[in-house]
Design a protein around this motif. Sequence first.
Motif, PDB file in Angstrom:
ATOM      1  N   THR A   1       0.721  -1.193   0.049  1.00 22.52           N
ATOM      2  CA  THR A   1       0.018   0.045   0.035  1.00 22.52           C
ATOM      3  C   THR A   1       0.598   1.388  -0.157  1.00 22.52           C
ATOM      4  N   PHE A   2       0.537   2.095  -0.878  1.00 21.60           N
ATOM      5  CA  PHE A   2       1.180   3.571  -0.946  1.00 21.60           C
ATOM      6  C   PHE A   2       0.220   4.561  -0.561  1.00 21.60           C
ATOM      7  N   GLY A   3       0.690   5.797   0.060  1.00 15.63           N
ATOM      8  CA  GLY A   3      -0.220   6.741   0.149  1.00 15.63           C
ATOM      9  C   GLY A   3      -0.958   7.033   1.604  1.00 15.63           C
ATOM     10  N   CYS A   4      -2.272   7.517   1.565  1.00 13.66           N
ATOM     11  CA  CYS A   4      -2.790   8.204   2.688  1.00 13.66           C
ATOM     12  C   CYS A   4      -3.305   6.939   3.702  1.00 13.66           C
ATOM     13  N   GLN A   5      -4.006   7.386   4.698  1.00 15.51           N
ATOM     14  CA  GLN A   5      -4.841   6.723   5.693  1.00 15.51           C
ATOM     15  C   GLN A   5      -6.012   5.888   4.933  1.00 15.51           C
ATOM     16  N   MET A   6      -6.699   6.843   3.741  1.00 19.49           N
ATOM     17  CA  MET A   6      -7.788   6.089   3.060  1.00 19.49           C
ATOM     18  C   MET A   6      -7.333   4.952   2.047  1.00 19.49           C
ATOM     19  N   ASN A   7      -6.139   4.993   1.846  1.00 17.48           N
ATOM     20  CA  ASN A   7      -5.396   3.979   0.920  1.00 17.48           C
ATOM     21  C   ASN A   7      -5.236   2.811   2.150  1.00 17.48           C
ATOM     22  N   ALA A   8      -4.540   2.935   3.179  1.00 13.29           N
ATOM     23  CA  ALA A   8      -4.452   1.912   4.267  1.00 13.29           C
ATOM     24  C   ALA A   8      -5.780   1.351   4.581  1.00 13.29           C
ATOM     25  N   HIS A   9      -6.672   2.007   4.734  1.00 10.01           N
ATOM     26  CA  HIS A   9      -8.014   1.295   5.235  1.00 10.01           C
ATOM     27  C   HIS A   9      -8.694   0.721   3.842  1.00 10.01           C
ATOM     28  N   ASP A  10      -8.509   0.983   2.668  1.00 11.17           N
ATOM     29  CA  ASP A  10      -8.944   0.490   1.747  1.00 11.17           C
ATOM     30  C   ASP A  10      -8.140  -0.908   1.569  1.00 11.17           C
ATOM     31  N   SER A  11      -7.290  -0.928   1.774  1.00 10.99           N
ATOM     32  CA  SER A  11      -6.289  -1.976   1.452  1.00 10.99           C
ATOM     33  C   SER A  11      -6.942  -3.079   2.631  1.00 10.99           C
ATOM     34  N   GLU A  12      -7.372  -2.553   3.765  1.00  8.03           N
ATOM     35  CA  GLU A  12      -7.855  -3.740   4.671  1.00  8.03           C
ATOM     36  C   GLU A  12      -9.114  -4.132   4.178  1.00  8.03           C
ATOM     37  N   LYS A  13      -9.707  -3.422   3.472  1.00  9.00           N
ATOM     38  CA  LYS A  13     -11.138  -3.838   3.036  1.00  9.00           C
ATOM     39  C   LYS A  13     -10.967  -4.819   1.701  1.00  9.00           C
ATOM     40  N   VAL A  14      -9.812  -4.429   0.958  1.00  2.00           N
ATOM     41  CA  VAL A  14      -9.495  -5.456  -0.127  1.00  2.00           C
ATOM     42  C   VAL A  14      -9.051  -6.653   0.497  1.00  2.00           C
ATOM     43  N   VAL A  15      -7.965  -6.672   1.634  1.00  3.28           N
ATOM     44  CA  VAL A  15      -7.636  -7.902   1.990  1.00  3.28           C
ATOM     45  C   VAL A  15      -8.788  -8.847   2.395  1.00  3.28           C
ATOM     46  N   GLY A  16      -9.685  -8.093   3.375  1.00  6.25           N
ATOM     47  CA  GLY A  16     -10.899  -9.048   3.666  1.00  6.25           C
ATOM     48  C   GLY A  16     -11.815  -9.460   2.438  1.00  6.25           C
ATOM     49  N   THR A  17     -11.796  -8.636   1.521  1.00  9.32           N
ATOM     50  CA  THR A  17     -12.434  -9.398   0.336  1.00  9.32           C
ATOM     51  C   THR A  17     -11.865 -10.376  -0.515  1.00  9.32           C
ATOM     52  N   LEU A  18     -10.553 -10.029  -0.551  1.00 11.19           N
ATOM     53  CA  LEU A  18      -9.646 -11.386  -1.068  1.00 11.19           C
ATOM     54  C   LEU A  18      -9.747 -12.530  -0.230  1.00 11.19           C
ATOM     55  N   ALA A  19      -9.585 -12.486   1.068  1.00 10.21           N
ATOM     56  CA  ALA A  19      -9.441 -13.415   1.805  1.00 10.21           C
ATOM     57  C   ALA A  19     -10.886 -14.282   1.818  1.00 10.21           C
ATOM     58  N   HIS A  20     -11.943 -13.557   1.826  1.00 13.30           N
ATOM     59  CA  HIS A  20     -13.479 -13.977   1.592  1.00 13.30           C
ATOM     60  C   HIS A  20     -13.621 -14.653   0.271  1.00 13.30           C
ATOM     61  N   SER A  21     -12.606 -14.215  -0.604  1.00 14.92           N
ATOM     62  CA  SER A  21     -12.722 -15.189  -1.741  1.00 14.92           C
ATOM     63  C   SER A  21     -11.800 -16.211  -1.857  1.00 14.92           C
ATOM     64  N   GLY A  22     -11.138 -16.740  -0.844  1.00 13.64           N
ATOM     65  CA  GLY A  22     -10.412 -17.945  -0.808  1.00 13.64           C
ATOM     66  C   GLY A  22      -8.995 -17.777  -1.161  1.00 13.64           C
ATOM     67  N   TYR A  23      -8.518 -16.485  -0.833  1.00 17.27           N
ATOM     68  CA  TYR A  23      -7.080 -16.128  -1.033  1.00 17.27           C
ATOM     69  C   TYR A  23      -6.422 -15.843   0.452  1.00 17.27           C
ATOM     70  N   THR A  24      -5.181 -16.549   0.281  1.00 13.84           N
ATOM     71  CA  THR A  24      -4.476 -16.368   1.597  1.00 13.84           C
ATOM     72  C   THR A  24      -3.377 -15.251   1.405  1.00 13.84           C
TER      73      THR A  24
END
Length: 443
Positions: free
Chosen positions: A10-33
């Motif tokens: 992740t590069f950039g601001c807190q909005m990006n840091a939090h977006d990444s947390e959501k993306v990580v959750g979405t990927l994990a839910h889709s079966g990614y480790t």
Amino acid sequence: MTEKTFYIETFGCQMNAHDSEKVVGTLAHSGYTQVDTPEAAGLVVYNTCSIRDKAEQKVFHRLDQFKRGAKKGKILAVIGCVAQQEGERIFDKAPHVSLVAGSASYNRLPEMLVQLEAGNRRVTGLDLDTSETFDTPFTRRDKPYRAYITIIEGCDKSCAYCVVPFTRGPERSRTSESVMREATGLVDAGYSEVQLLGQNVNSYRDPSPAGWDFATLLDRVGRIPGMRRVRFTTSHPRDFVKEIVEAIDGNPALCNHVHLPVQSGSSRVLQSMQRLYTRDEYMRRIEWMKKARRNISITTDIIVGFPGETEADFQATLDLLGEVEYDSLFSFKYSPRPNTAALGMEDQVPEEEKTRRMTILLEKQRAIQIRKNSELIGTVEEALVEGRNEALGQWIGRTSQNRPLNFTHADSDGASMMGKYLPVLVTRDGPNSLAGESMMSVV
Ligand code: SAM
Ligand code: SF4
């Protein structure tokens, strides 16, 4: 079936840091480790920032480094602001990339992943015309005690230097009900500090019939039983109303810290930046905070070397620093960005001059911080314990005013103090942090 793995940077601001947390959750839910290195991953995701040219260059450098990885069958995804700004041009610059998506399209991520898995070589999500926010129940939070909550996405302002309106789309607020549900759920899950996020967090407008404004939402989040601290960032001066200061004064769970970016101390430059306020209007807001019952710390962002900024304009910024006495600031050299109004402006300031002004600005601010922090010696501040520095034998804490406060504790070897709130006597100061000794009682 082989395991699906991903790595995210992740590069950039807190909005990006939090977006990444959501993306990580979405990927994990889709079966990614999730894995720790790009080498170990099947899918490599870069969540990018384009606020300044340097940030963008970093991304292309990373993509270059991964050219060889792509040949080994890795899937490369570029998401975030550079993705939105460059769009399909990324495929020309870096043909080994398979997914390009801006933040306004993250709702479609699961669908985009399915396309990738089906072997689709080029998948895009670049639609900015959206009224949706990316609220996901799958968010994977990085920190154990402090959690981010996005309450508003996008930006409807048009500051002459800024790419955000082009990369994050129009402003859209979540309903107060969904924000309250998320905040309550976080307290139930053990979090005691939340940070409300938005490019202009205080432009929040509840789209539901309840119709809460930002000050109301802030106060209500701070009144959730078990909530110890509520922060919010970033506030835009134009939308900063007195009710926000009144809410902080009336609710101890709201942190006594406001980040209010001024950008320049010269009304002439502010007008040319299209910031929608004058220096006097900005100072009125500072006065509300200085007159508050609680001691509110104030921080800001400054841009030096905006096109046409004269020596007199720069002096006006230095003068503003002395008048406000900020507790801390972020300063940036103006960086010309694509699509923005300032790009074509005359009188661009030479790079060496920007560097000179930045150095003078930082020196002045350093002196202010040394003086202000020294005044805190002998006071007792409440610190949230966020970590441990074994080398120094100190706990790492943070005050409500958002100052780092590292301290020793007689009972250090005992049960972990992480996530606890402790009264700490401030015994030493520096320009950027404080140090002290805990007053023992763990609460
Ligand atoms: N929405 C917030 C506001 O208006 O105050 C700021 C959000 S912006 C992501 C964060 C900071 O980046 C800005 O406050 C500004 O100081 C800086 N910034 C934005 N564009 C810039 C540019 N082209 N060059 C230098 N700094 C820039
Ligand atoms: Fe950028 Fe201005 Fe919007 Fe802040 S208010 S995100 S600086 S355009």
